[in-house]
Write a protein that holds these residues in place. Structure first.
Motif, PDB file in Angstrom:
ATOM      1  N   GLU A 348       0.845  -1.196   0.000  1.00  0.00           N
ATOM      2  CA  GLU A 348       0.000   0.000   0.000  1.00  0.00           C
ATOM      3  C   GLU A 348       0.879   1.244   0.000  1.00  0.00           C
ATOM      4  O   GLU A 348       1.951   1.256   0.603  1.00  0.00           O
ATOM      5  CB  GLU A 348      -0.914   0.024   1.231  1.00  0.00           C
ATOM      6  N   PHE A 349       0.401   2.308  -0.660  1.00  0.00           N
ATOM      7  CA  PHE A 349       1.129   3.573  -0.671  1.00  0.00           C
ATOM      8  C   PHE A 349       0.705   4.412   0.537  1.00  0.00           C
ATOM      9  O   PHE A 349      -0.482   4.743   0.690  1.00  0.00           O
ATOM     10  CB  PHE A 349       0.868   4.335  -1.963  1.00  0.00           C
ATOM     11  N   ILE A 350       1.679   4.742   1.378  1.00  0.00           N
ATOM     12  CA  ILE A 350       1.439   5.519   2.595  1.00  0.00           C
ATOM     13  C   ILE A 350       2.000   6.922   2.398  1.00  0.00           C
ATOM     14  O   ILE A 350       3.131   7.094   1.929  1.00  0.00           O
ATOM     15  CB  ILE A 350       2.115   4.858   3.813  1.00  0.00           C
ATOM     16  N   LEU A 351       1.220   7.951   2.759  1.00  0.00           N
ATOM     17  CA  LEU A 351       1.655   9.341   2.594  1.00  0.00           C
ATOM     18  C   LEU A 351       2.888   9.638   3.437  1.00  0.00           C
ATOM     19  O   LEU A 351       2.893   9.417   4.650  1.00  0.00           O
ATOM     20  CB  LEU A 351       0.518  10.298   2.976  1.00  0.00           C
ATOM     21  N   VAL A 352       3.942  10.128   2.784  1.00  0.00           N
ATOM     22  CA  VAL A 352       5.173  10.528   3.468  1.00  0.00           C
ATOM     23  C   VAL A 352       5.156  12.015   3.777  1.00  0.00           C
ATOM     24  O   VAL A 352       5.486  12.454   4.875  1.00  0.00           O
ATOM     25  CB  VAL A 352       6.410  10.198   2.602  1.00  0.00           C
ATOM     26  N   ASP A 353       4.759  12.821   2.791  1.00  0.00           N
ATOM     27  CA  ASP A 353       4.748  14.274   2.973  1.00  0.00           C
ATOM     28  C   ASP A 353       3.854  14.902   1.908  1.00  0.00           C
ATOM     29  O   ASP A 353       3.652  14.334   0.826  1.00  0.00           O
ATOM     30  CB  ASP A 353       6.165  14.843   2.843  1.00  0.00           C
ATOM     31  N   GLU A 354       3.333  16.057   2.236  1.00  0.00           N
ATOM     32  CA  GLU A 354       2.570  16.857   1.282  1.00  0.00           C
ATOM     33  C   GLU A 354       3.202  18.238   1.233  1.00  0.00           C
ATOM     34  O   GLU A 354       3.342  18.902   2.269  1.00  0.00           O
ATOM     35  CB  GLU A 354       1.101  16.954   1.682  1.00  0.00           C
ATOM     36  N   LEU A 355       3.610  18.654   0.029  1.00  0.00           N
ATOM     37  CA  LEU A 355       4.386  19.873  -0.134  1.00  0.00           C
ATOM     38  C   LEU A 355       3.625  20.931  -0.913  1.00  0.00           C
ATOM     39  O   LEU A 355       2.871  20.618  -1.842  1.00  0.00           O
ATOM     40  CB  LEU A 355       5.694  19.569  -0.874  1.00  0.00           C
ATOM     41  N   ASP A 356       3.839  22.181  -0.531  1.00  0.00           N
ATOM     42  CA  ASP A 356       3.404  23.329  -1.329  1.00  0.00           C
ATOM     43  C   ASP A 356       4.611  23.874  -2.069  1.00  0.00           C
ATOM     44  O   ASP A 356       5.677  24.079  -1.462  1.00  0.00           O
ATOM     45  CB  ASP A 356       2.817  24.431  -0.442  1.00  0.00           C
ATOM     46  N   GLY A 357       4.468  24.115  -3.377  1.00  0.00           N
ATOM     47  CA  GLY A 357       5.557  24.655  -4.168  1.00  0.00           C
ATOM     48  C   GLY A 357       5.182  25.960  -4.827  1.00  0.00           C
ATOM     49  O   GLY A 357       4.029  26.155  -5.238  1.00  0.00           O
ATOM     50  N   THR A 358       6.135  26.877  -4.930  1.00  0.00           N
ATOM     51  CA  THR A 358       5.911  28.155  -5.613  1.00  0.00           C
ATOM     52  C   THR A 358       7.144  28.502  -6.446  1.00  0.00           C
ATOM     53  O   THR A 358       8.207  27.904  -6.304  1.00  0.00           O
ATOM     54  CB  THR A 358       5.647  29.312  -4.616  1.00  0.00           C
ATOM     55  N   LEU A 359       6.983  29.499  -7.304  1.00  0.00           N
ATOM     56  CA  LEU A 359       8.062  30.021  -8.156  1.00  0.00           C
ATOM     57  C   LEU A 359       8.705  28.921  -8.986  1.00  0.00           C
ATOM     58  O   LEU A 359       9.926  28.833  -9.127  1.00  0.00           O
ATOM     59  CB  LEU A 359       9.111  30.753  -7.314  1.00  0.00           C
TER      60      LEU A 359
END
Length: 367
Positions: A348-359
């Protein structure tokens, strides 16, 4: 073979282009505003040189079926004051090494760790010479660069494939994540380039035509939604419909994600990685969108980015035959969005991180 060196062969130098692209963020010395810029060192059909610059979009060139032949400095910025500025040079003013990144166009120089130069285009030149496909303005730069992460796409850009001209367009990313340092003078305003906020990038393309569609997305400025802290991460995606010996393949993308010292790749040419990817773009009145789901045997990423159309350029290129097929090639430096990273555990795929990206850098065009 140094893939970041000059890659045109004796044959492709008569029908081919080669360029080195740099993009980064600088800080206005007066206002503190962060502003992205790009710099490109470019040459087209150097093997056709007969003593004078040829612009493919010039009426005489089209009438006489002459192919373009010149070296070019292409620079600019995005946003409310977006521009692309072009200064052209004779092939006699161009030099590039196959063994290393060592390029000179006039007095403008480019090395693996340093680049400097200047471009100026007057309003009269812009109006009088539409074949030069340039806006008006000025930009001067003096930068050093440290390349932290590389993305080598594999055998598709190898010496053998290049020698036999297998693909119409090749791609190599020497600086998927870079730190630039120095100064930019844009329209007489001073910008300071700090390594920690430059969010830099450097790649190169070469070949005998451009891919259609043309796809690119990169981001080096990420913050974790889970911790609220900046993250050492870099995302890069490129692709289109590759042509092998002139035959178009279905749409393909190559994707890489660097996260806290781990390099994760989704590459159809490396079959042992068992990569699967879904990709689409769409647009509405205000935004252009890039949506990606990439998966291999260990990881999955879900990417949703967008960029305001008002900040995007329609960037101009003519191909080695003198055709300007991409007339709506969106290109920008203000892409923003989210990236979710999953790791497989117990199937199963387990969430490691959720990122916000800009520029982020972005591009899409189709004809």
């Amino acid at each position: 073979m140094n893939k970041n060196g000059f890659r045109l062969t004796k044959t492709t130098s008569r029908r081919g282009y080669d360029w080195w692209w740099h993009s980064f963020v600088a800080t206005n010395s007066n206002t503190g505003e962060l502003k992205p810029f790009f710099i490109e060192y470019y040459v087209i059909n150097p093997g056709l040189w007969e003593g004078s610059i040829i612009w493919g979009q010039q009426k005489e060139s089209k009438l006489n079926k002459l192919k373009p032949c010149y070296a070019l400095l292409k620079v600019g910025t995005w946003g409310d004051d977006k521009v692309q500025l072009h200064n052209y040079y004779s092939i006699t003013d161009f030099h590039a090494s196959e063994k290393e990144l060592n390029c000179r166009i006039g007095s403008n120089v480019l090395f693996e760790n340093k680049l400097s130069g200047e471009v100026r285009v007057s309003e009269q030149e812009k109006v009088s010479f539409p074949e030069r496909m340039s806006d008006s303005g000025s930009m001067k730069w003096n930068l050093t660069v440290e390349k932290k992460v590389k993305f080598d796409v594999g055998y598709g850009s190898s010496k053998l494939f290049n020698l036999f001209g297998v693909f119409h367009m090749y791609w190599h990313v020497q600086g998927m994540k870079c730190e630039y340092t120095g100064e930019v003078l844009f329209n007489n305003e001073r910008y300071i380039v700090n390594p920690e906020t430059s969010y830099g990038y450097q790649d190169k393309n070469w070949g005998k035509d451009y891919t259609n569609p043309w796809i690119w997305l990169n981001c080096n400025n990420f913050t974790s939604k889970l911790t609220g802290e900046p993250v050492d991460a870099s995302f890069d995606l490129g692709g289109g419909c590759p042509k092998i010996f002139g035959v178009s393949l279905p749409q393909r993308i190559l994707t890489a994600f660097y996260y806290k010292s781990e390099f994760i790749e989704f590459n159809f040419s490396k079959f042992w990685k068992k990569s699967k990817q879904q990709f689409n773009t769409n647009e509405d009145e205000k935004y252009f969108y890039w949506n990606v789901i990439s998966e291999n045997s260990k990881y999955k990423i879900e990417v949703q980015f967008k960029c305001e159309k008002s900040k995007l350029l329609h960037i101009n290129y003519e191909n080695p035959d003198g055709d300007k097929n991409h007339n709506k090639l969106w290109n920008g430096g203000h892409a923003e969005g989210s990236l979710k990273l999953y790791k497989k555990k117990s199937r199963e795929f387990i969430l490691v991180d959720e990122l916000d990206g800009t520029l982020g850098g972005c591009e899409y065009g189709e004809y």
